[in-house]
Design a protein around this motif. Structure first.
Motif, PDB file in Angstrom:
ATOM      1  N   GLY A 150      -3.683   1.773 -16.314  1.00 18.02           N
ATOM      2  CA  GLY A 150      -2.501   0.921 -16.284  1.00 18.02           C
ATOM      3  C   GLY A 150      -2.332   0.045 -17.507  1.00 18.02           C
ATOM      4  N   ALA A 171       2.884  -5.095 -15.686  1.00 19.07           N
ATOM      5  CA  ALA A 171       1.814  -5.038 -14.686  1.00 19.07           C
ATOM      6  C   ALA A 171       2.394  -4.982 -13.278  1.00 19.07           C
ATOM      7  N   TYR A 172       3.462  -5.720 -13.064  1.00 16.77           N
ATOM      8  CA  TYR A 172       4.088  -5.730 -11.738  1.00 16.77           C
ATOM      9  C   TYR A 172       4.610  -4.347 -11.375  1.00 16.77           C
ATOM     10  N   TRP A 174       3.823  -1.372 -12.735  1.00 15.40           N
ATOM     11  CA  TRP A 174       2.726  -0.391 -12.615  1.00 15.40           C
ATOM     12  C   TRP A 174       2.040  -0.528 -11.268  1.00 15.40           C
ATOM     13  N   ASN A 175       1.751  -1.767 -10.887  1.00 19.64           N
ATOM     14  CA  ASN A 175       1.062  -2.008  -9.627  1.00 19.64           C
ATOM     15  C   ASN A 175       1.915  -1.552  -8.445  1.00 19.64           C
ATOM     16  N   ALA A 179       0.548   1.427  -6.060  1.00 25.88           N
ATOM     17  CA  ALA A 179       0.203   1.007  -4.702  1.00 25.88           C
ATOM     18  C   ALA A 179       1.092   1.709  -3.681  1.00 25.88           C
ATOM     19  N   TYR A 270      -2.627  -8.810 -16.601  1.00 26.32           N
ATOM     20  CA  TYR A 270      -2.658  -7.493 -15.957  1.00 26.32           C
ATOM     21  C   TYR A 270      -3.744  -7.459 -14.878  1.00 26.32           C
ATOM     22  N   ALA A 274      -2.549  -6.575 -11.224  1.00 30.15           N
ATOM     23  CA  ALA A 274      -2.781  -5.179 -10.829  1.00 30.15           C
ATOM     24  C   ALA A 274      -4.252  -4.800 -10.708  1.00 30.15           C
ATOM     25  N   THR A 277      -5.440  -2.575  -7.550  1.00 29.63           N
ATOM     26  CA  THR A 277      -4.910  -1.212  -7.615  1.00 29.63           C
ATOM     27  C   THR A 277      -5.540  -0.456  -8.770  1.00 29.63           C
ATOM     28  N   HIS A 278      -5.760  -1.130  -9.875  1.00 23.15           N
ATOM     29  CA  HIS A 278      -6.377  -0.546 -11.060  1.00 23.15           C
ATOM     30  C   HIS A 278      -7.776  -0.017 -10.735  1.00 23.15           C
TER      31      HIS A 278
END
Length: 382
Positions: A150, A171-172, A174-175, A179, A270, A274, A277-278
């Motif tokens: 990510g 980051a928002y 991607w997360n 998710a 980040y 995230a 989830t990362h």
């Protein structure tokens, strides 16, 4: 009605900037697989199909087909269709008078013209939000989800002409995307419906990974898939700053780019937004998360929105694409005024009303900020 095709359709999905286009180009070089450019038809049209009225009415069906066909990012997917008769030709190929029927016809027409291939697929990143809907329409569909570190995906998003405006926004999104698919992976993982691909593995060991992908979809590995950069799609995309990796042979030189493109502060942001989830995606973190106040979140989100809107008409901006997306929204209201549909026809349908509706649909800037900056539409490239 659902359409169960003899040749199972393939859907390549994943957060934008994660390698979906690379995988699309590779699969499109397979002698049996046809992979047109992005469609965005499930995110932008499917949830609002009620606004087209009764599709047994020829005029309504033609309106739906026309907006699906002429609303593509790449005009007509490069097919040699006469715009005056394109809708007629697509409807003649449709196995049924529905969204799924038109969707099928468009892909069949593309597959016939470009290689006369027996099987088609589609790469639209945000189809990841519509796995159940796609399966409702195509019960034997197969999904290939590509995951990328990510931090690299976010760094590339911030650098692109159409991505996030800052580390928090990247980051928002991607997360949110990674998710969102967890329940789908839990339900379909390990079956013939779902297959996960890691971007890093793909670029480091392309033959091994593509062989596994081919086994999943029931096809033989084809060495031609590694020649994606020599195709018309590879050459055209490779000339674009945002898709330079498509212009040369597969390489791992884009792995770990976040180390140069994201500041320590960005990496901490980040990790905070995230990080869970990362890690669940199998990646490590270099930094510890920090405390982010609600005030900072609101401020960074506003900056993200402002930057997205201001960038639309900048170098390589997506103003033309965005203008057509806004036009599609306008047409829903036009049809409502004509009495083709009314509020009684509306049923709760994802993502209508969702807090991230504009992200899910794929708008490059939010309506609030486009109106704030009085962004003027543009329907032709200058």
């Amino acid at each position: 009605m659902a359409i169960e095709l003899k040749e199972r359709p393939i859907f390549v999905i994943g957060y934008e900037r994660s390698g979906t286009t690379l995988l699309m180009a590779m699969l499109g070089c397979h002698p049996r697989l046809s992979m047109p450019e992005v469609g965005w038809l499930f995110p932008r049209i499917y949830p609002w199909r009620h606004t087209y009225g009764d599709l047994s009415v020829e005029a309504n069906l033609r309106t739906l087909a026309g907006e699906m066909l002429f609303g593509l990012n790449q005009p007509l997917w490069g097919m040699s269709l006469n715009p005056a008769t394109a809708v007629d030709e697509i409807l003649a190929l449709a196995p049924e008078r529905s969204f799924a029927g038109i969707y099928t016809a468009m892909h069949l027409r593309y597959a016939k013209e470009f290689g006369n291939k027996p099987r088609w697929g589609q790469k639209t990143p945000n189809n990841l939000y519509f796995v159940p809907q796609i399966l409702d329409n195509f019960p034997n569909a197969q999904f290939i989800f590509i995951t990328r570190d990510g931090r690299d995906a976010c760094a590339t998003s911030i650098e692109s002409a159409f991505g996030a405006g800052n580390a928090y926004g990247a980051a928002y999104t991607w997360n949110a995307a990674n998710a969102f698919v967890v329940p789908f992976r839990q339900r379909y993982g390990g079956t013939s419906t779902w297959f996960d691909v890691g971007y890093e593995e793909l670029v480091r060991e392309p033959i091994r990974v593509l062989t596994q992908v081919c086994e999943f979809i029931g096809e033989d590995f084809a060495p031609e898939m590694l020649d994606f950069f020599r195709t018309a799609t590879g050459v055209a995309r490779g000339k674009q700053r945002d898709h330079a990796p498509l212009g040369h042979a597969v390489s791992d030189k884009y792995v770990g780019i976040y180390k140069n493109l994201l500041s320590l502060r960005d990496q901490q942001i980040y990790a905070t937004v995230a990080g869970e989830t990362h890690r669940n995606a199998g990646y490590d973190l270099d930094v510890e998360p920090i405390v982010i106040s609600e005030q900072d979140k609101a401020l960074w989100w506003e900056w993200d929105g402002r930057y997205r809107a201001a960038r639309l008409d900048g170098p390589d901006g997506h103003l033309v694409f965005e203008s057509y997306r806004d036009w599609l929204v306008d047409q829903r209201l036009v049809r409502k005024q004509k009495g083709i549909w009314s509020e009684k026809d509306v049923t709760p349908e994802f993502p209508i009303g969702h807090a991230d509706e504009e992200i899910i649909v794929g708008f490059r800037a939010w309506k609030k900020w486009k109106e704030h900056f009085s962004i003027k539409r543009q329907y032709n490239k200058k």
